[in-house]
Write a protein that holds these residues in place. Structure first.
Motif, mmCIF file in Angstrom:
data_model
loop_
_atom_site.group_PDB
_atom_site.id
_atom_site.type_symbol
_atom_site.label_atom_id
_atom_site.label_comp_id
_atom_site.label_asym_id
_atom_site.label_seq_id
_atom_site.Cartn_x
_atom_site.Cartn_y
_atom_site.Cartn_z
ATOM 1 N N HIS B 42 8.744 5.943 -17.031
ATOM 2 C CA HIS B 42 7.384 5.129 -17.397
ATOM 3 C C HIS B 42 7.594 3.568 -17.087
ATOM 4 N N HIS B 43 8.194 3.458 -15.723
ATOM 5 C CA HIS B 43 8.498 2.022 -15.186
ATOM 6 C C HIS B 43 7.890 1.626 -13.771
ATOM 7 N N THR B 44 7.743 0.675 -13.548
ATOM 8 C CA THR B 44 7.581 0.601 -11.904
ATOM 9 C C THR B 44 8.705 -0.326 -11.076
ATOM 10 N N SER B 45 9.808 -0.345 -11.773
ATOM 11 C CA SER B 45 11.007 -1.030 -11.120
ATOM 12 C C SER B 45 12.273 -0.225 -11.497
ATOM 13 N N ALA B 46 12.158 1.002 -11.616
ATOM 14 C CA ALA B 46 13.212 2.188 -11.687
ATOM 15 C C ALA B 46 12.503 3.505 -11.416
ATOM 16 N N PRO B 88 11.495 -6.383 -4.555
ATOM 17 C CA PRO B 88 12.148 -5.266 -3.895
ATOM 18 C C PRO B 88 12.265 -4.001 -4.930
ATOM 19 N N ALA B 89 12.412 -4.276 -6.165
ATOM 20 C CA ALA B 89 12.370 -3.085 -7.181
ATOM 21 C C ALA B 89 11.373 -2.342 -6.917
ATOM 22 N N HIS B 90 9.949 -3.052 -7.230
ATOM 23 C CA HIS B 90 8.745 -2.370 -6.926
ATOM 24 C C HIS B 90 8.672 -1.428 -5.622
ATOM 25 N N VAL B 91 9.192 -1.998 -4.685
ATOM 26 C CA VAL B 91 9.050 -1.270 -3.152
ATOM 27 C C VAL B 91 10.071 -0.063 -3.358
ATOM 28 N N ARG B 92 11.361 -0.316 -3.656
ATOM 29 C CA ARG B 92 12.154 0.946 -3.786
ATOM 30 C C ARG B 92 11.784 2.034 -4.643
ATOM 31 N N THR B 93 10.873 1.393 -5.892
ATOM 32 C CA THR B 93 10.223 2.629 -6.565
ATOM 33 C C THR B 93 9.312 3.496 -5.903
ATOM 34 N N VAL B 94 8.456 2.671 -5.129
ATOM 35 C CA VAL B 94 7.263 3.433 -4.304
ATOM 36 C C VAL B 94 7.928 4.147 -3.167
ATOM 37 N N LEU B 95 9.017 3.963 -2.759
ATOM 38 C CA LEU B 95 9.741 4.769 -1.648
ATOM 39 C C LEU B 95 10.471 5.880 -2.422
ATOM 40 N N CYS C 51 1.993 2.150 -9.304
ATOM 41 C CA CYS C 51 2.330 0.778 -9.141
ATOM 42 C C CYS C 51 2.047 -0.328 -10.437
ATOM 43 N N GLU C 52 2.684 -1.291 -10.455
ATOM 44 C CA GLU C 52 2.583 -2.478 -11.358
ATOM 45 C C GLU C 52 1.003 -2.869 -11.281
ATOM 46 N N ASN C 53 0.402 -3.003 -12.500
ATOM 47 C CA ASN C 53 -1.174 -2.996 -12.429
ATOM 48 C C ASN C 53 -1.707 -4.650 -12.842
ATOM 49 N N ALA C 54 -0.452 -5.344 -12.942
ATOM 50 C CA ALA C 54 -0.886 -6.787 -13.471
ATOM 51 C C ALA C 54 -1.071 -7.540 -12.484
ATOM 52 N N ASP C 55 -0.211 -7.878 -11.467
ATOM 53 C CA ASP C 55 -0.124 -8.904 -10.711
ATOM 54 C C ASP C 55 -0.835 -8.434 -9.208
ATOM 55 N N PRO C 56 -1.795 -8.504 -8.925
ATOM 56 C CA PRO C 56 -2.367 -7.824 -7.401
ATOM 57 C C PRO C 56 -1.520 -8.278 -6.345
ATOM 58 N N THR C 57 -0.592 -9.427 -6.413
ATOM 59 C CA THR C 57 0.243 -9.713 -5.630
ATOM 60 C C THR C 57 1.142 -8.619 -5.257
ATOM 61 N N VAL C 58 1.476 -7.921 -6.163
ATOM 62 C CA VAL C 58 2.683 -6.715 -5.784
ATOM 63 C C VAL C 58 2.018 -6.058 -5.002
ATOM 64 N N ARG C 59 0.719 -5.419 -5.005
ATOM 65 C CA ARG C 59 0.012 -4.529 -3.807
ATOM 66 C C ARG C 59 0.066 -5.155 -2.423
ATOM 67 N N ARG C 60 -0.100 -6.410 -2.692
ATOM 68 C CA ARG C 60 -0.363 -7.122 -1.512
ATOM 69 C C ARG C 60 0.939 -7.137 -0.856
ATOM 70 N N ASP C 61 2.195 -7.242 -1.461
ATOM 71 C CA ASP C 61 3.368 -7.303 -0.873
ATOM 72 C C ASP C 61 3.810 -6.049 -0.415
ATOM 73 N N THR C 113 3.240 0.922 -19.664
ATOM 74 C CA THR C 113 2.395 -0.436 -19.922
ATOM 75 C C THR C 113 2.005 -0.880 -18.612
ATOM 76 N N TRP C 114 2.905 -0.964 -17.700
ATOM 77 C CA TRP C 114 2.481 -1.423 -16.315
ATOM 78 C C TRP C 114 2.354 -0.630 -14.878
ATOM 79 N N GLN C 115 2.115 0.439 -15.604
ATOM 80 C CA GLN C 115 1.634 1.563 -14.343
ATOM 81 C C GLN C 115 0.232 1.873 -14.346
#
Lengths: 138, 138, 138
Positions: B42-46, B88-95, C51-61, C113-115
């Motif tokens: 339930h996380h976006t960085s693991a 990087p943690a978000h990117v690694r999770t997505v990949l 993906c992280e749902n709070a800061d749109p910069t995450v999806r731009r990155d 929470t952030w997904q």
């Protein structure tokens, strides 16, 4: 209901192998009407791919991309006992899928028009790859 | 039947954590015979990883690969408030994978001989990571 | 029980589209209490993202990262008839997810929470993207 079936795909080395018909056949024989078809590969150096099924160049380009992203024999890898393609095979597996679920609707595997199911062999040598297909639903 | 169970994995920062036994234990206590075991973080960085379980060098090489592919503190990232390892943690999770499904056959989690299930912590700091395991089938 | 529903997402080109509320709505109307919600996109040039749902910069990155990893018009690609973004769209799809399963607990889609759940359109032009949501469990 749950219906499970084993499948072995014999590869002749690195590349993609179309298993769409095998999967469709298992869905048919299961008599499942609505639910999911899950496909799982029991290895860490081969994976599964949902990919464009019309132009084989797409899968060749995917191979080219992966070769550039994860070069065989890259000096950064320390796990090299089984050859220069071994660690890249693990990385390629991690970056793609060991399992796929596809909706079954009205007794058929509901792939998009251009979606095919492929086993992606990442080792350069031939292998027998074990797959389990699990159908579940009504 | 459906059987669900929560699991919390306490990490001490970036790296892979073997949860294969926890998953097998939950499959046993569920009494599920045939179906699927789904694992969700339930996380976006693991994320979750099915990986070679014999030689720990494989997972070290995966870490090395990811560090090169998605470098901490890369100037291209704008989401940097939470530190150089956050984006990087978000990117690694997505990949990789937030969820994995594994076949259950005759009451056992049917992993390949060399497949282990790992939680991959992508942040450099320690975290508590919440996982839900869902067993479904007969 | 199995409950299936089709969803069409109209995109205006490359980018991420939040479908979290659509998915939650379908979970509600299904009356499923405990089980899994599976989301599947029937295309090979668009994918799904948790993906992280709070800061749109995450999806731009994430977009910036993918543009650098798989550049449009890269000379290594031979499948170029449909434009410089076509083969990169296939690669981006393969590196992310065509299907996602999320636990349903007490009648609700149990996201962290952030997904958030996003459709990721990888083509530069507008498209209609077909999604099937399959709810299964008790």
């Amino acid at each position: 209901m749950v219906y499970q079936k084993q499948l072995t795909v014999t590869t002749n080395g690195r590349g993609t192998y179309d298993i769409t018909r095998d999967i469709s056949g298992i869905v048919s024989e299961s008599s499942l009407q609505d639910g999911l078809c899950h496909i799982f590969v029991h290895h860490t150096s081969a994976s599964l791919l949902l990919c464009e099924n019309a132009d084989p160049t797409v899968r060749r380009d995917l191979e080219t991309f992966m070769k550039r992203l994860v070069p065989d024999g890259d000096a950064m890898f320390q796990h090299i006992d089984e050859g220069p393609d071994d660690m890249p095979a693990h990385v390629r597996t991690v970056l793609t899928q060991s399992g796929l679920s596809i909706p079954v609707i009205n007794g058929r595997c509901s792939l998009g028009t251009w979606q095919g199911v492929y086993l992606w062999e990442h080792r350069t040598m031939a292998h027998n790859r074990r797959i389990t297909v699990t159908l579940s639903g009504d």
